[in-house]
Write a protein that holds these residues in place. Sequence first.
Motif, short mmCIF file in Angstrom:
data_model
loop_
_atom_site.label_atom_id
_atom_site.label_comp_id
_atom_site.label_asym_id
_atom_site.label_seq_id
_atom_site.Cartn_x
_atom_site.Cartn_y
_atom_site.Cartn_z
N UNK A 1 100.17 82.69 7.27
CA UNK A 1 100.41 83.51 8.45
C UNK A 1 100.69 84.97 8.06
N UNK A 2 101.39 85.18 6.96
CA UNK A 2 101.62 86.54 6.48
C UNK A 2 100.30 87.20 6.07
N UNK B 1 95.82 91.13 7.44
CA UNK B 1 94.39 91.39 7.61
C UNK B 1 94.05 91.78 9.04
N UNK B 2 95.03 91.81 9.91
CA UNK B 2 94.78 92.04 11.33
C UNK B 2 94.96 93.49 11.74
N UNK B 3 94.76 94.42 10.83
CA UNK B 3 94.97 95.84 11.13
C UNK B 3 94.17 96.28 12.36
N UNK B 4 92.88 96.01 12.39
CA UNK B 4 92.08 96.44 13.53
C UNK B 4 92.45 95.65 14.78
N UNK C 1 109.86 87.86 16.71
CA UNK C 1 109.27 86.64 16.18
C UNK C 1 109.44 86.68 14.66
N UNK C 2 108.39 86.65 13.91
CA UNK C 2 108.48 86.77 12.46
C UNK C 2 108.70 85.46 11.74
N UNK C 3 109.12 85.59 10.49
CA UNK C 3 109.22 84.44 9.61
C UNK C 3 110.24 83.41 10.08
N UNK C 4 111.39 83.84 10.54
CA UNK C 4 112.41 82.89 10.99
C UNK C 4 111.92 82.09 12.19
#
Length: 68
Positions: A54-55, A60-63, A21-24
């Motif tokens: 989104x980045x 911030x989604x480490x946990x 997925x990612x940026x593209x």
Amino acid sequence: IYGLGGYLGPELTTVMSQHGLGEMYALAILKAGTTRMPNFHLNEIEINQLIVFLKYIDKTAITYKNKI
């Protein structure tokens, strides 16, 4: 985001770091829409702001990413 939201859309919390997925991927959807998400005709500034958001969410989604 963070597991909240409706049943129609995909989980977006880690979309920027997910393999394949990612940026593209995000750019393509934001520019053209999909069969389940209409094209909102966003301009480049709006698209770039959503990518930055989104980045940030992904970082911030480490946990959330390391959920056991």
